[in-house]
Design a protein around this motif. Sequence first.
Motif, PDB file in Angstrom:
ATOM      1  N   LEU A  24     -32.456   7.375 -30.275  1.00  0.00           N
ATOM      2  CA  LEU A  24     -30.996   7.173 -30.267  1.00  0.00           C
ATOM      3  C   LEU A  24     -30.270   8.323 -29.826  1.00  0.00           C
ATOM      4  CD1 LEU A  24     -30.831   4.976 -33.660  1.00  0.00           C
ATOM      5  CD2 LEU A  24     -30.378   4.383 -31.313  1.00  0.00           C
ATOM      6  N   GLY A  25     -30.795   9.508 -30.356  1.00  0.00           N
ATOM      7  CA  GLY A  25     -30.337  10.750 -30.036  1.00  0.00           C
ATOM      8  C   GLY A  25     -30.305  11.090 -28.323  1.00  0.00           C
ATOM      9  N   LYS A  26     -31.104  10.399 -27.626  1.00  0.00           N
ATOM     10  CA  LYS A  26     -31.065  10.486 -26.114  1.00  0.00           C
ATOM     11  C   LYS A  26     -30.403   9.148 -25.599  1.00  0.00           C
ATOM     12  CE  LYS A  26     -34.983   8.841 -23.863  1.00  0.00           C
ATOM     13  NZ  LYS A  26     -36.018   8.830 -23.240  1.00  0.00           N
ATOM     14  N   THR A  27     -30.544   8.187 -26.081  1.00  0.00           N
ATOM     15  CA  THR A  27     -29.894   6.794 -25.434  1.00  0.00           C
ATOM     16  C   THR A  27     -28.558   6.575 -25.553  1.00  0.00           C
ATOM     17  OG1 THR A  27     -32.198   5.821 -26.208  1.00  0.00           O
ATOM     18  CG2 THR A  27     -30.312   4.358 -25.448  1.00  0.00           C
ATOM     19  N   LEU A  28     -28.146   6.765 -26.735  1.00  0.00           N
ATOM     20  CA  LEU A  28     -26.637   6.540 -27.161  1.00  0.00           C
ATOM     21  C   LEU A  28     -25.658   7.322 -26.470  1.00  0.00           C
ATOM     22  CD1 LEU A  28     -26.633   5.715 -31.120  1.00  0.00           C
ATOM     23  CD2 LEU A  28     -26.682   4.108 -29.253  1.00  0.00           C
ATOM     24  N   PRO A  29     -25.885   8.784 -26.163  1.00  0.00           N
ATOM     25  CA  PRO A  29     -24.966   9.386 -25.084  1.00  0.00           C
ATOM     26  C   PRO A  29     -25.000   8.742 -23.888  1.00  0.00           C
ATOM     27  CG  PRO A  29     -25.889  10.911 -26.673  1.00  0.00           C
ATOM     28  CD  PRO A  29     -26.774   9.502 -26.769  1.00  0.00           C
ATOM     29  N   GLN A  30     -26.124   8.485 -23.102  1.00  0.00           N
ATOM     30  CA  GLN A  30     -26.049   7.664 -22.106  1.00  0.00           C
ATOM     31  C   GLN A  30     -25.508   6.371 -21.862  1.00  0.00           C
ATOM     32  OE1 GLN A  30     -30.183   7.528 -20.659  1.00  0.00           O
ATOM     33  NE2 GLN A  30     -29.749   6.557 -18.862  1.00  0.00           N
ATOM     34  N   VAL A  31     -25.624   5.688 -23.031  1.00  0.00           N
ATOM     35  CA  VAL A  31     -24.825   4.469 -23.040  1.00  0.00           C
ATOM     36  C   VAL A  31     -23.405   4.651 -22.908  1.00  0.00           C
ATOM     37  CG1 VAL A  31     -24.304   2.591 -24.360  1.00  0.00           C
ATOM     38  CG2 VAL A  31     -26.649   3.392 -24.255  1.00  0.00           C
ATOM     39  N   MET A  32     -22.930   5.637 -23.719  1.00  0.00           N
ATOM     40  CA  MET A  32     -21.365   5.707 -23.760  1.00  0.00           C
ATOM     41  C   MET A  32     -21.029   6.219 -22.499  1.00  0.00           C
ATOM     42  SD  MET A  32     -20.677   4.269 -26.589  1.00  0.00           S
ATOM     43  CE  MET A  32     -19.046   4.700 -26.683  1.00  0.00           C
ATOM     44  N   GLN A  33     -21.841   7.382 -21.801  1.00  0.00           N
ATOM     45  CA  GLN A  33     -21.288   7.766 -20.557  1.00  0.00           C
ATOM     46  C   GLN A  33     -21.434   6.616 -19.362  1.00  0.00           C
ATOM     47  OE1 GLN A  33     -22.363  11.862 -19.092  1.00  0.00           O
ATOM     48  NE2 GLN A  33     -23.625  10.877 -17.951  1.00  0.00           N
ATOM     49  N   SER A  86     -31.626  11.173 -16.879  1.00  0.00           N
ATOM     50  CA  SER A  86     -30.333  10.697 -17.103  1.00  0.00           C
ATOM     51  C   SER A  86     -29.310  11.944 -16.572  1.00  0.00           C
ATOM     52  CB  SER A  86     -30.068  10.616 -18.559  1.00  0.00           C
ATOM     53  OG  SER A  86     -30.107  11.780 -19.540  1.00  0.00           O
ATOM     54  N   ARG A  87     -29.741  13.174 -16.782  1.00  0.00           N
ATOM     55  CA  ARG A  87     -29.081  14.321 -16.527  1.00  0.00           C
ATOM     56  C   ARG A  87     -28.122  14.744 -17.578  1.00  0.00           C
ATOM     57  NH1 ARG A  87     -32.567  16.899 -14.512  1.00  0.00           N
ATOM     58  NH2 ARG A  87     -30.760  18.525 -14.053  1.00  0.00           N
ATOM     59  N   TYR A 259     -23.773  -0.610 -31.014  1.00  0.00           N
ATOM     60  CA  TYR A 259     -23.181   0.636 -31.029  1.00  0.00           C
ATOM     61  C   TYR A 259     -21.856   0.891 -30.597  1.00  0.00           C
ATOM     62  CZ  TYR A 259     -27.188   2.891 -33.746  1.00  0.00           C
ATOM     63  OH  TYR A 259     -27.991   3.120 -34.833  1.00  0.00           O
ATOM     64  N   GLN A 260     -21.801   0.412 -29.224  1.00  0.00           N
ATOM     65  CA  GLN A 260     -20.620   0.783 -28.446  1.00  0.00           C
ATOM     66  C   GLN A 260     -19.670   0.179 -29.026  1.00  0.00           C
ATOM     67  OE1 GLN A 260     -20.753  -0.851 -24.364  1.00  0.00           O
ATOM     68  NE2 GLN A 260     -18.595  -0.597 -24.164  1.00  0.00           N
ATOM     69  N   GLN A 261     -19.774  -1.323 -29.359  1.00  0.00           N
ATOM     70  CA  GLN A 261     -18.763  -1.938 -29.969  1.00  0.00           C
ATOM     71  C   GLN A 261     -18.090  -1.289 -31.402  1.00  0.00           C
ATOM     72  OE1 GLN A 261     -20.462  -5.805 -30.208  1.00  0.00           O
ATOM     73  NE2 GLN A 261     -19.890  -6.301 -28.204  1.00  0.00           N
ATOM     74  N   PHE A 262     -19.011  -0.845 -32.123  1.00  0.00           N
ATOM     75  CA  PHE A 262     -18.631  -0.223 -33.191  1.00  0.00           C
ATOM     76  C   PHE A 262     -17.984   0.921 -33.093  1.00  0.00           C
ATOM     77  CE2 PHE A 262     -19.665   2.451 -37.180  1.00  0.00           C
ATOM     78  CZ  PHE A 262     -19.009   1.597 -38.345  1.00  0.00           C
ATOM     79  N   TYR A 263     -18.391   1.790 -32.428  1.00  0.00           N
ATOM     80  CA  TYR A 263     -17.496   2.890 -31.925  1.00  0.00           C
ATOM     81  C   TYR A 263     -16.179   2.646 -31.274  1.00  0.00           C
ATOM     82  CZ  TYR A 263     -21.917   5.554 -31.853  1.00  0.00           C
ATOM     83  OH  TYR A 263     -23.316   6.012 -32.134  1.00  0.00           O
TER      84      TYR A 263
END
Length: 269
Positions: A24-33, A86-87, A259-263
Motif C-alpha cells: 500500500l505504501g507503494k501503490t496508493l501514492p501512485q493511484v492518487m497521482q 512509477s518514478r 481508498y481514493q473515494q474515502f480520501y
Amino acid sequence: MSKKVLFINQEIEPYVPVSEMSELGKTLPQVMQEHGYEIRTFMPKWGTINERRGQLHEVIRLSGMNLIIDDTDHPLIIKVASIPVSRIQVYFIDNDDYFQKRKMEEDEQGEEYADNGERAIFFARGVLETVKKLRWTPDIIVCQGWMAAVVPFYVKTAYHEEPSFANAKVVTSLFNKQLKKDLGTNFKQCVAFREATPELLAGYNDDFNFIELGKLAIDYSDGIVEAGTEVNSTLMEYAKGKGLPIMNYPGSENYKEAYQQFYESILGE
C-alpha cells in the motif's frame, strides 16, 4: 488547482520486504497521482535499506536541522530516491542514532528497540519540518503504521498554526502489524514540543504501548482506515466510539478506488 496528498509511510516496497503495508505504501501514492493529485511521500531510512541499490542520495538543502528530543540534539538527515517504473519520489528520514545500522522495530535478536517511541517522535517531527521547508501545503495527510502514529497529534497541536498544516485533514491507517513491548515511561516527556504538551497526554496510560499510541493517532485524526483483516479490535472499537468516518477493510482486490473515494470524502469532495 489539484489537491495535495502527503503520505507518511512506515514501509514502502521495494525498499523493505513485500507486506500488506509496504504494498500500500507503494501503490496508493501512485493511484492518487494518476488521478491528478499532487503527492509527497516519506518513510524512515531503515538501516536495512541498501542506499546504493535504491539509489538514495542526501538532499543537503533539507538536511542539517537538529531536533531536540528529551534534551538531546538529534541531527536530521534527508535522503531521496525514486521508485523504479512509477518514478514516485520518496523522501527518507535518517539519523545516526535512530536509523543507521538498525532494523525496523526489532534488532537482530528479535527484541523490540527500547527507544521505538523516540524513533516515532523523531520521524514525525522530521517529516513535518521537511514539508515546511519544501513550502508545500497538503490538503490531506495519510499516516501508515505505528511509526507515523505521532503525526496526527503534532499536526493538530504543535503545528496547527503553521501555514503548511493549518487546514490539513489527517487519515490514520491501522494495520495488523503491532508492537509488543511498551514504549517506555518517558514517552510523554519526549513527545513534548511547543503546544504538544505532556498535559494533553494525561488521559493516556503512563506506560505508552501500541494501544495507547493507536488511541493517540485516532484522537487527532479526521478519518480511520481498517487496512487489514486482523486490525486490533480494541483500536477499531475505540475509533467507532469516537464517531469518526471509518473505511472498513476493502479487501485485497479492488481496493484502489475505495481508498481514493474515502480520501475524497474526507476532503469533502
